[in-house]
Write a protein that holds these residues in place. Structure first.
Motif, short mmCIF file in Angstrom:
data_model
loop_
_atom_site.label_atom_id
_atom_site.label_comp_id
_atom_site.label_asym_id
_atom_site.label_seq_id
_atom_site.Cartn_x
_atom_site.Cartn_y
_atom_site.Cartn_z
N GLY A 116 24.48 33.19 39.75
CA GLY A 116 23.62 33.31 38.76
C GLY A 116 24.16 35.31 38.62
N ASP B 42 29.80 26.67 41.14
CA ASP B 42 28.38 26.36 40.37
C ASP B 42 28.16 25.49 39.57
OD1 ASP B 42 26.29 27.79 38.94
OD2 ASP B 42 26.56 29.45 39.57
N SER C 2 27.55 30.43 33.78
CA SER C 2 27.80 31.45 34.93
C SER C 2 28.96 31.19 36.00
CB SER C 2 26.74 30.91 36.39
OG SER C 2 25.21 30.77 36.00
#
Length: 371
Positions: free
Chosen positions: A14, A39, A44
């Motif tokens: 992020g 992730d 992101s």
């Protein structure tokens, strides 16, 4: 690892994870490369891939941290996932058969029990270094004030006052930071930085905490899955230390009209010092010299190659951690797990103090007594 490329993986890409990616790119001449990310959030992932592509860094992408761990690609991991995920991820890293050094974003974890589990597990892995991302220590004006204090220029520190007047919390993935259960509460999530600095300035450990705070302006008209955010947006916190020193935090998160976001005042028995961020100015003087003897310095650190979101402190944090890694165990991380644990304990005590309207001791928080 001396002389070899140190291979990094970033777990959680992020806003802060991508900030780490850019900082590490600016450290490439020091022999580092980011080779993998993990992730589950596809937007992101894509933003991180776009950044890496602009750096001509090929990245292996994983949807989860366990797959990244099992890949064996990395020497060092940066954990920049939502706060409530730190505990599980850190335990998986520490217990993995392949050793990975770790830089974990603050707060270490959201609860004392989880912090303790991580600390105890890490003690059994002397082959792993873990540094906690309390990077405010490295901001040039703060670092200069620390140097002034540690040099004895102010005498014995008696009072530390930190004012943070800033903008509200930013929007994060799935709005996780809007709720105490995810973040640990504002005074853990945001203010562990300042509790860490207080402890550093006074050179002592906290004994008890008294706080007053509320949700007065921000997020009151927001609703997520039928729930209204419960994170406080302003507080006063008093901390008493075991050497008789006191600290005070003045937090306001609806104060965009501030010249400086952070103002730090340290007063000893012979002098006073102040640091201002982002003005990057330090002032200090002695009681004897009075007002006319106050010196004003512009704080700079010429090692910084990238200012980023935190005035170069993240760059210096990585530089410091890389030095500890290359020292092969002969140099401890400058911000260790105990620092991370105590900064969280101070925040937890402050949150509880607001809830119960009384002083809360660090001992009862650390012992997890019924409050």
């Amino acid at each position: 690892m001396a002389g070899a490329i140190v291979k990094y993986g970033i777990i959680g890409v992020g806003m802060m994870g991508r900030e780490h990616l850019v900082n590490l790119y600016h450290l490439r001449t020091q022999g580092v490369a980011v080779v993998a990310i993990a992730d589950p959030h596809l937007p992101s992932q894509q933003l991180a891939l776009d950044l890496a592509h602009s750096f001509t860094w090929p990245l292996k992408v994983f949807s989860g941290h366990q797959e990244l761990l099992d890949s064996g690609l990395c020497d060092v991991l940066v954990v920049s996932t939502p706060n409530m995920t730190h505990h599980r991820i850190l335990m998986d890293i520490i217990n993995h058969s392949k050793p990975h050094h770790v830089l974990v974003e603050k707060p270490l974890c959201t609860t004392i029990s989880h912090c303790k589990e991580v600390v105890n597990a890490a003690r059994k892995r002397p082959d792993i270094l873990v540094q906690v991302g309390l990077e405010y220590r490295y901001m040039p004006p703060v670092a200069k004030l620390i140097e002034i204090v540690k040099g004895g220029n102010l005498g014995h520190v008696k009072m530390v006052a930190i004012r943070e007047h800033r903008f509200p919390f930013l929007v994060k993935v799935n709005n996780w930071n809007r709720f105490n259960i995810n973040s640990g509460g504002t005074l853990v999530e945001k203010c562990c930085h300042f509790f860490d600095l207080m402890r550093l300035f006074v050179g002592a450990n906290p004994v008890r905490v008294m706080a007053s705070g509320a949700i007065d302006v921000n997020h009151k008209d927001e609703v997520y899955d039928g729930k209204v955010p419960d994170i406080i947006d302003n507080a006063y916190v008093i901390v008493e230390f075991d050497n008789g020193s006191r600290g005070m935090l003045d937090l306001c998160m609806f104060a965009e009209g501030s010249k400086n976001e952070q103002e730090i005042s340290v007063v000893g028995d012979i002098g006073k010092g102040e640091a201002f961020v982002p003005e990057s100015v330090v002032q200090f003087g002695t009681r004897e010299a009075g007002r006319d003897g106050v010196q004003t310095l512009k704080a700079e650190d010429h090692r910084i190659k990238y200012d980023g979101l935190h005035h170069g402190s993240s760059y210096l944090e990585h530089l410091n951690f890389l030095s500890a890694i290359r020292a092969k165990g002969e140099k401890a991380p400058s911000v260790d797990l105990q620092d991370g644990l105590i900064s969280v304990a101070m925040g937890v005590a402050a949150q509880l103090s607001i809830e119960y309207g009384r002083f809360v001791s660090i001992q009862e928080v650390m012992n997890e007594c019924k409050i």
